[in-house]
Design a protein around this motif. Structure first.
Motif, PDB file in Angstrom:
ATOM      1  N   ALA A 238       4.004  -4.104   5.834  1.00 28.02           N
ATOM      2  CA  ALA A 238       4.860  -3.283   6.409  1.00 28.02           C
ATOM      3  C   ALA A 238       5.412  -1.845   5.445  1.00 28.02           C
ATOM      4  O   ALA A 238       5.673  -1.272   6.305  1.00 28.02           O
ATOM      5  N   GLY A 239       5.408  -2.136   4.512  1.00 26.01           N
ATOM      6  CA  GLY A 239       6.008  -1.018   3.909  1.00 26.01           C
ATOM      7  C   GLY A 239       5.511  -0.403   2.818  1.00 26.01           C
ATOM      8  O   GLY A 239       3.889  -0.278   2.836  1.00 26.01           O
ATOM      9  N   PHE A 240       5.887   0.502   2.456  1.00 25.83           N
ATOM     10  CA  PHE A 240       4.532   1.874   2.131  1.00 25.83           C
ATOM     11  C   PHE A 240       4.067   1.544   0.491  1.00 25.83           C
ATOM     12  O   PHE A 240       3.005   1.237   1.317  1.00 25.83           O
ATOM     13  N   GLU A 241       4.642   0.789  -0.364  1.00 25.98           N
ATOM     14  CA  GLU A 241       3.817   0.294  -1.557  1.00 25.98           C
ATOM     15  C   GLU A 241       3.038  -1.488  -0.711  1.00 25.98           C
ATOM     16  O   GLU A 241       1.553  -1.055  -1.656  1.00 25.98           O
ATOM     17  N   ASP A 242       3.021  -1.676   0.377  1.00 22.10           N
ATOM     18  CA  ASP A 242       2.273  -2.496   0.675  1.00 22.10           C
ATOM     19  C   ASP A 242       1.465  -2.614   0.625  1.00 22.10           C
ATOM     20  O   ASP A 242       0.086  -2.658   0.874  1.00 22.10           O
ATOM     21  N   ARG A 243       0.772  -1.482   2.018  1.00 23.58           N
ATOM     22  CA  ARG A 243       0.342  -0.219   2.928  1.00 23.58           C
ATOM     23  C   ARG A 243      -0.825  -0.006   1.598  1.00 23.58           C
ATOM     24  O   ARG A 243      -1.826   0.296   1.760  1.00 23.58           O
ATOM     25  N   VAL A 244      -0.382   1.052   0.471  1.00 26.64           N
ATOM     26  CA  VAL A 244      -1.434   1.585  -0.706  1.00 26.64           C
ATOM     27  C   VAL A 244      -2.273   0.796  -1.919  1.00 26.64           C
ATOM     28  O   VAL A 244      -3.288   0.355  -2.056  1.00 26.64           O
ATOM     29  N   ARG A 245      -1.662  -1.012  -1.426  1.00 29.92           N
ATOM     30  CA  ARG A 245      -1.927  -1.496  -2.197  1.00 29.92           C
ATOM     31  C   ARG A 245      -3.294  -1.970  -1.737  1.00 29.92           C
ATOM     32  O   ARG A 245      -4.231  -2.573  -1.851  1.00 29.92           O
ATOM     33  N   LEU A 246      -2.705  -2.522  -0.569  1.00 35.32           N
ATOM     34  CA  LEU A 246      -3.639  -3.026   0.373  1.00 35.32           C
ATOM     35  C   LEU A 246      -5.118  -2.016  -0.036  1.00 35.32           C
ATOM     36  O   LEU A 246      -6.494  -2.756   0.435  1.00 35.32           O
ATOM     37  N   LEU A 247      -4.713  -1.091   0.570  1.00 32.20           N
ATOM     38  CA  LEU A 247      -5.918  -0.112   0.358  1.00 32.20           C
ATOM     39  C   LEU A 247      -6.709  -0.338  -0.578  1.00 32.20           C
ATOM     40  O   LEU A 247      -8.115   0.612  -0.598  1.00 32.20           O
ATOM     41  N   GLY A 248      -5.793  -0.312  -1.760  1.00 32.50           N
ATOM     42  CA  GLY A 248      -6.927  -0.405  -2.977  1.00 32.50           C
ATOM     43  C   GLY A 248      -7.407  -1.726  -2.857  1.00 32.50           C
ATOM     44  O   GLY A 248      -8.664  -1.844  -3.864  1.00 32.50           O
ATOM     45  N   MET A 249      -7.233  -2.621  -2.431  1.00 29.25           N
ATOM     46  CA  MET A 249      -7.978  -3.752  -2.036  1.00 29.25           C
ATOM     47  C   MET A 249      -8.627  -3.420  -1.560  1.00 29.25           C
ATOM     48  O   MET A 249     -10.255  -3.695  -2.135  1.00 29.25           O
ATOM     49  N   LEU A 250      -9.094  -2.764  -0.253  1.00 30.22           N
ATOM     50  CA  LEU A 250     -10.427  -2.660   0.536  1.00 30.22           C
ATOM     51  C   LEU A 250     -11.100  -1.775  -0.248  1.00 30.22           C
ATOM     52  O   LEU A 250     -12.264  -1.605   0.099  1.00 30.22           O
ATOM     53  N   ALA A 251     -10.571  -0.393  -1.339  1.00 27.15           N
ATOM     54  CA  ALA A 251     -11.674   0.772  -1.743  1.00 27.15           C
ATOM     55  C   ALA A 251     -12.258  -0.602  -2.661  1.00 27.15           C
ATOM     56  O   ALA A 251     -13.380  -0.180  -2.933  1.00 27.15           O
ATOM     57  N   ARG A 252     -11.386  -1.424  -3.304  1.00 28.57           N
ATOM     58  CA  ARG A 252     -11.933  -2.392  -4.897  1.00 28.57           C
ATOM     59  C   ARG A 252     -13.146  -3.312  -4.235  1.00 28.57           C
ATOM     60  O   ARG A 252     -14.236  -3.266  -4.206  1.00 28.57           O
ATOM     61  N   ALA A 253     -13.120  -3.268  -2.833  1.00 31.70           N
ATOM     62  CA  ALA A 253     -14.161  -4.411  -2.549  1.00 31.70           C
ATOM     63  C   ALA A 253     -15.146  -3.229  -1.718  1.00 31.70           C
ATOM     64  O   ALA A 253     -16.575  -3.769  -1.892  1.00 31.70           O
ATOM     65  N   ALA A 254     -15.074  -2.540  -1.476  1.00 34.62           N
ATOM     66  CA  ALA A 254     -16.224  -1.540  -1.528  1.00 34.62           C
ATOM     67  C   ALA A 254     -16.698  -0.731  -1.858  1.00 34.62           C
ATOM     68  O   ALA A 254     -18.336  -1.276  -2.236  1.00 34.62           O
ATOM     69  N   ARG A 255     -16.367  -0.589  -3.179  1.00 36.18           N
ATOM     70  CA  ARG A 255     -17.188  -0.154  -4.683  1.00 36.18           C
ATOM     71  C   ARG A 255     -18.065  -1.762  -5.004  1.00 36.18           C
ATOM     72  O   ARG A 255     -19.037  -2.038  -5.987  1.00 36.18           O
ATOM     73  N   ALA A 256     -17.446  -2.977  -4.457  1.00 30.69           N
ATOM     74  CA  ALA A 256     -18.511  -4.275  -4.672  1.00 30.69           C
ATOM     75  C   ALA A 256     -19.512  -4.401  -4.268  1.00 30.69           C
ATOM     76  O   ALA A 256     -20.006  -5.672  -4.357  1.00 30.69           O
TER      77      ALA A 256
END
Length: 438
Positions: free
Chosen positions: A197-215
């Protein structure tokens, strides 16, 4: 208007939907009985009406087409039902709006059978979901576990609504396909408006997806969204993930070295289409997990944000599908535990009984008019409360003087009540514990 002009005249079913997810569910469920019913689909005018694009995606594969769907306001709907009632009305609406519409239909002469249900995951079963639907005759559920929990809630609330079991209608009705192959080059993330729900968690989630994209440079990591900017959803999304990708905040850029990988993309459209090219389905909580299981696509349910009712993922406990960000980056996907499936959405269509329950209700109506359902809960406020509920759900489409008055009176009263509850809770938390034995 008949959904299928080749259908012989017989029992008539009207589907009334509001948001995109309920339109998808209502169309898919009605599509399951199209051969036995003359069906029509309408959108109830409300603030969450789907756009033309959303409606097209919602109806995909159901047999309905957008050109056959009309938008109707509540008073016009009631006038039509009074003049020429169908045998049954499927209220594919958000819970509070079901309560408003069912309450108005209940007083019509020779009213139709009223059916409602849910487009997604409903575990844990909330008592208020029963209260919202206490004025309908039949609630359609999609797992044995849901039926058990909702029946227990209804008994505790002394609500006499019936419950019917139906296979979730937009699950593929074909054997799972083999999911390996070079053409399956997408890691699809199913976004949810409410979790995290929160902004920080949603930014954290997108960071995870970005790392997966690079991997996984040979895959596209697809952030699959339900709505484009400006389009309504069933649940409001405070921090839109697609918009955060389009205009990355500094916090996200700091996680990703100043830019997002090019193979992290945002897409919309029907989930079924995305699963055709998916190597895996990733989410925090989404009915898309069930769609993926149905077609043999492996899943990863991210547990980094917790497991609980707020995350809408307790139903997946015991499924074997949970994992974390490290599993996402490493590509460690999950297959469901066989023992979990039978009680949770994959019970087998031979166990569905909702059509038989509906037929019994329609037969009873043919013998004698159905009794008007009785509102037993949330009675405080009387007519003013009902006017407020209608105005809150219909917004500008409710033009009644009572609705305007109700908003003026109810909003300050609601704010005051919530403040009192917060203060009371704070006092309770801060109060010293009584000595043992006191």
């Amino acid at each position: 208007m008949s959904r299928d002009e080749g259908t012989a005249p017989g029992r008539r079913l009207l589907v009334v939907a509001d948001s995109d997810s309920y339109a998808k569910w209502g169309a898919a469920l009605a599509g399951r009985v199209a051969g036995a019913w003359d069906t029509e689909f309408a959108l109830l005018a409300s603030p969450v009406l789907p756009s033309a694009r959303q409606l097209d995606a919602a109806l995909a594969g159901s047999g309905f087409v957008p050109a056959e769907v009309r938008t109707i306001e509540l008073d016009a709907l009631l006038a039509e039902l009074a003049a020429d009632p169908p045998d049954a009305v499927l209220l594919a609406l958000r819970g509070p709006l079901v309560r408003v519409v069912a309450g108005r239909i209940a007083g019509l002469p020779n009213r139709p059978v009223l059916v409602s249900g849910f487009p997604g995951l409903t575990i844990p079963a909330e008592p208020k979901a029963v209260v919202y639907r206490e004025l309908v005759d039949l609630v359609v559920l999609h797992s044995r576990r849901e039926v058990r929990e909702f029946r227990a809630n209804a008994a505790a609330l002394d609500v006499g609504v019936r419950f019917g079991l139906a296979t979730l209608p937009f699950l593929a009705a074909v054997p799972p396909s083999a999911w390996v192959g070079p053409e399956r080059d997408e890691l699809v993330f199913a976004a949810q408006a409410k979790v995290p729900a929160g902004f920080e968690d949603r930014v954290r989630l997108l960071g995870m997806l970005a790392r997966a994209a690079r991997a996984h440079p040979d895959h596209r990591v697809v952030l699959k969204v339900r709505a484009r900017p400006g389009e309504a959803q069933t649940h409001a999304e405070e921090f839109d993930l697609g918009e955060l990708v389009a205009a990355p905040p500094p916090e996200l850029l700091a996680m990703t070295g100043g830019e997002l990988p090019a193979n992290l993309v945002v897409r919309d459209g029907p989930m079924a289409g995305h699963l055709e090219s998916a190597a895996a389905l990733v989410t925090v909580s989404s009915t898309a997990v069930l769609e993926a299981i149905a077609v043999g696509v492996p899943v990863l349910l991210l547990d980094d944000f917790g497991i609980g009712p707020k995350q809408i993922n307790t139903v997946f406990e015991g499924s074997g599908l949970f994992g974390g960000a490290a599993d996402l980056v490493a590509g460690r996907w999950r297959e469901p535990a066989p023992g979990w499936l039978g009680d949770n959405y994959f019970h087998g269509e031979e166990h569905d009984d909702w059509e038989a329950e509906l037929a019994r209700l329609v037969d009873a109506r043919a013998r004698a008019p159905l009794p008007a359902p009785v509102r037993r809960h949330n009675l405080v406020g009387g007519a003013l409360r009902r006017a407020y509920e209608r105005k809150r759900m219909l917004g500008d489409y409710d033009r009644t003087p009572a609705g305007a008055v109700a908003m003026v009176v109810a909003l300050p009263a609601r704010w005051l009540l919530r403040r009192v509850r917060r203060v009371r809770a704070a006092v309770t938390r801060s109060a010293p514990c009584a000595p043992r034995g006191a």
